[in-house]
Design a protein around this motif. Sequence first.
Motif, PDB file in Angstrom:
ATOM      1  N   ASP A 120      -4.350  20.879   1.127  1.00 21.03           N
ATOM      2  CA  ASP A 120      -3.576  20.380   2.263  1.00 21.03           C
ATOM      3  C   ASP A 120      -2.137  20.091   1.835  1.00 21.03           C
ATOM      4  N   SER A 121      -1.508  21.063   1.202  1.00 23.04           N
ATOM      5  CA  SER A 121      -0.158  20.901   0.659  1.00 23.04           C
ATOM      6  C   SER A 121       0.872  20.681   1.764  1.00 23.04           C
ATOM      7  N   LEU A 122       1.933  19.932   1.433  1.00 21.50           N
ATOM      8  CA  LEU A 122       3.058  19.743   2.341  1.00 21.50           C
ATOM      9  C   LEU A 122       4.079  20.859   2.198  1.00 21.50           C
ATOM     10  N   GLN A 123       3.939  21.681   1.159  1.00 17.45           N
ATOM     11  CA  GLN A 123       4.961  22.658   0.823  1.00 17.45           C
ATOM     12  C   GLN A 123       4.760  23.981   1.572  1.00 17.45           C
ATOM     13  N   GLY A 124       5.821  24.469   2.206  1.00 13.78           N
ATOM     14  CA  GLY A 124       5.738  25.709   2.956  1.00 13.78           C
ATOM     15  C   GLY A 124       5.333  26.900   2.114  1.00 13.78           C
ATOM     16  N   ASP A 125       5.705  26.890   0.830  1.00 15.32           N
ATOM     17  CA  ASP A 125       5.393  28.025  -0.040  1.00 15.32           C
ATOM     18  C   ASP A 125       3.911  28.137  -0.363  1.00 15.32           C
ATOM     19  N   SER A 126       3.109  27.165   0.047  1.00 17.34           N
ATOM     20  CA  SER A 126       1.657  27.266  -0.156  1.00 17.34           C
ATOM     21  C   SER A 126       1.064  28.411   0.650  1.00 17.34           C
ATOM     22  N   VAL A 127       1.855  29.027   1.532  1.00 20.99           N
ATOM     23  CA  VAL A 127       1.421  30.220   2.271  1.00 20.99           C
ATOM     24  C   VAL A 127       1.159  31.381   1.309  1.00 20.99           C
ATOM     25  N   LEU A 128       1.587  31.250   0.062  1.00 26.31           N
ATOM     26  CA  LEU A 128       1.295  32.255  -0.967  1.00 26.31           C
ATOM     27  C   LEU A 128      -0.190  32.588  -1.027  1.00 26.31           C
ATOM     28  N   ALA A 129      -1.032  31.568  -0.880  1.00 26.46           N
ATOM     29  CA  ALA A 129      -2.482  31.779  -1.009  1.00 26.46           C
ATOM     30  C   ALA A 129      -2.987  32.807  -0.004  1.00 26.46           C
ATOM     31  N   SER A 130      -2.416  32.814   1.199  1.00 27.10           N
ATOM     32  CA  SER A 130      -2.856  33.793   2.193  1.00 27.10           C
ATOM     33  C   SER A 130      -2.123  35.121   2.043  1.00 27.10           C
ATOM     34  N   ILE A 131      -0.828  35.076   1.705  1.00 27.15           N
ATOM     35  CA  ILE A 131      -0.062  36.316   1.554  1.00 27.15           C
ATOM     36  C   ILE A 131      -0.626  37.191   0.440  1.00 27.15           C
ATOM     37  N   GLN A 159       0.816  -1.222   0.000  1.00 26.25           N
ATOM     38  CA  GLN A 159       0.000   0.000   0.000  1.00 26.25           C
ATOM     39  C   GLN A 159       0.849   1.270   0.000  1.00 26.25           C
ATOM     40  N   GLN A 160       2.142   1.133   0.168  1.00 27.39           N
ATOM     41  CA  GLN A 160       3.010   2.309   0.314  1.00 27.39           C
ATOM     42  C   GLN A 160       4.031   2.413  -0.813  1.00 27.39           C
ATOM     43  N   GLN A 161       3.721   1.807  -1.959  1.00 30.55           N
ATOM     44  CA  GLN A 161       4.730   1.706  -3.004  1.00 30.55           C
ATOM     45  C   GLN A 161       4.521   2.661  -4.170  1.00 30.55           C
ATOM     46  N   LYS A 162       3.541   3.554  -4.100  1.00 25.28           N
ATOM     47  CA  LYS A 162       3.325   4.501  -5.189  1.00 25.28           C
ATOM     48  C   LYS A 162       2.870   5.837  -4.633  1.00 25.28           C
ATOM     49  N   LEU A 163       3.581   6.916  -5.004  1.00 25.37           N
ATOM     50  CA  LEU A 163       3.243   8.260  -4.549  1.00 25.37           C
ATOM     51  C   LEU A 163       3.236   9.221  -5.737  1.00 25.37           C
ATOM     52  N   THR A 164       2.378  10.244  -5.676  1.00 23.76           N
ATOM     53  CA  THR A 164       2.303  11.268  -6.713  1.00 23.76           C
ATOM     54  C   THR A 164       2.792  12.593  -6.137  1.00 23.76           C
ATOM     55  N   VAL A 165       3.679  13.251  -6.870  1.00 29.04           N
ATOM     56  CA  VAL A 165       4.259  14.515  -6.427  1.00 29.04           C
ATOM     57  C   VAL A 165       3.316  15.673  -6.761  1.00 29.04           C
ATOM     58  N   GLU A 166       3.015  16.513  -5.778  1.00 28.40           N
ATOM     59  CA  GLU A 166       2.226  17.717  -6.031  1.00 28.40           C
ATOM     60  C   GLU A 166       3.064  18.703  -6.841  1.00 28.40           C
ATOM     61  N   SER A 167       2.409  19.534  -7.666  1.00 30.68           N
ATOM     62  CA  SER A 167       3.137  20.550  -8.423  1.00 30.68           C
ATOM     63  C   SER A 167       3.790  21.555  -7.480  1.00 30.68           C
ATOM     64  N   ASP A 168       4.768  22.265  -8.012  1.00 30.59           N
ATOM     65  CA  ASP A 168       5.653  23.093  -7.208  1.00 30.59           C
ATOM     66  C   ASP A 168       5.045  24.444  -6.849  1.00 30.59           C
ATOM     67  N   TRP A 169       4.908  24.728  -5.557  1.00 38.05           N
ATOM     68  CA  TRP A 169       4.349  25.998  -5.104  1.00 38.05           C
ATOM     69  C   TRP A 169       5.320  27.155  -5.311  1.00 38.05           C
ATOM     70  N   SER A 170       6.615  26.911  -5.223  1.00 43.02           N
ATOM     71  CA  SER A 170       7.576  27.982  -5.498  1.00 43.02           C
ATOM     72  C   SER A 170       7.396  28.485  -6.928  1.00 43.02           C
ATOM     73  N   SER A 171       7.173  27.558  -7.859  1.00 40.47           N
ATOM     74  CA  SER A 171       7.003  27.934  -9.267  1.00 40.47           C
ATOM     75  C   SER A 171       5.715  28.698  -9.509  1.00 40.47           C
ATOM     76  N   VAL A 172       4.663  28.392  -8.761  1.00 46.05           N
ATOM     77  CA  VAL A 172       3.396  29.095  -8.972  1.00 46.05           C
ATOM     78  C   VAL A 172       3.457  30.521  -8.421  1.00 46.05           C
ATOM     79  N   SER A 173       4.468  30.812  -7.604  1.00 47.57           N
ATOM     80  CA  SER A 173       4.575  32.161  -7.033  1.00 47.57           C
ATOM     81  C   SER A 173       4.659  33.228  -8.118  1.00 47.57           C
TER      82      SER A 173
END
Length: 410
Positions: A246-257, A209-223
């Motif tokens: 529910d992004s893991l990326q710290g740069d997702s704070v862009l949405a509030s900034i 059940q833990q052998q496949k993961l999908t990478v979210e697109s880059d929040w730094s790039s969307v800045s």
Amino acid sequence: MLFTLHKSTLLETLPNIVITGSKSESNRLLLLQALYPELSIDNVSNSDDSEVMQKALASTSNQIDVSHAGTAMRFLTAFFVTQEGRELVITGSARMKERPIQVLVEALNALGADISYLESEGCPPLQIKGKSLSKDKVTLKANVSSQYISALLLIAPKLKNGLELTLEGKITSVPYINMTLDLLKQIGVDTNFTNNSIKVRPLENLNSQQQKLTVESDWSSVSYFYSIVALSPVGTEINLSYYKKDSLQGDSVLASIYIDFGVITTFNDNSITLLKQTDSQVETIDCELQNAPDIAQTIAVTCFGLGMSCHLTGLHTLKIKETDRLVALKTELEKLGARVDITNDALQLHTSTQITGNVNIATYHDHRMAMAFAPLALKTNLNIEDAMVVSKSYPTFWEDLKSIGFKISK
């Protein structure tokens, strides 16, 4: 290569932009995949840094060159010390040979690694002799780059007794540490982060059940698209994939900034829509960016383009990036007519209503310098030096800008 960006207006109907997977997530998962080959990854970043990681992890050479890829240098150093019986040298560009890595080297050697410096003390290139690490406890200053911490955490599940990491002082870039821990949890690793102590238990193999993961697109790039929308007329709207609330990326704070710039973010099933709902109602932006320093350049340039001031703090790690980003920002913004003050960890941009056009923006081998300044083409003509440096994290950046109406010539 120098690109000329002519003063541009966005198209009335903008296409959906698909942004490559997060470099931060991709490089962490690529290292985990090397430790656990049964792991498969979708939407891996097509950035130079992730290609460097992939090539290095697949290489059997006794010399690995990561060029400008700082994340790769730190993560690969940790990885190769665990490869018993393998000896190699890891090196990089002239700038990489100036970038400090002593904190990580000392931590790994404290765990039993065999790493030595070949040129300058505390910097690459490094001689690494892979071996089994016998110890499981190490202490670091908490304000060091989170990449040092993540490098240790990523190899921890493969250490015989796991790892207990103690951080002394105030922790820098907590979201990036949490990203690493969350990815470890997703593949079945038992972790605990309490106060200033992080514990990672060993994990031999993944279950099905833990052998496949999908990478979210880059929040730094969307800045950069947040900046473009902020610099555009009210009503401008653009859709970008693949993003989640529910992004893991710290740069997702862009949405509030960027709410303070009048930009509203709507989360859809696997994308976001950015809408310039209103002109900014504030005169200055005040942001503490310790947990998201990579978006400082974008915010500063957005403020300058809108004639706003800003005070950005928590930026001490920017001095050891591809360039000293604080000095670079001050230098290039002042070419355009800005007044900027910097300290070791902060930037103050003063209000300026005039933009000097037709200037050359130096990029200092730094992808984020090129991309952060590009949105100003909505206000004036400018030239971007070494424009293809964007391939480090976002190879299709210029093509995507052209697709929404930017006029660019070589």
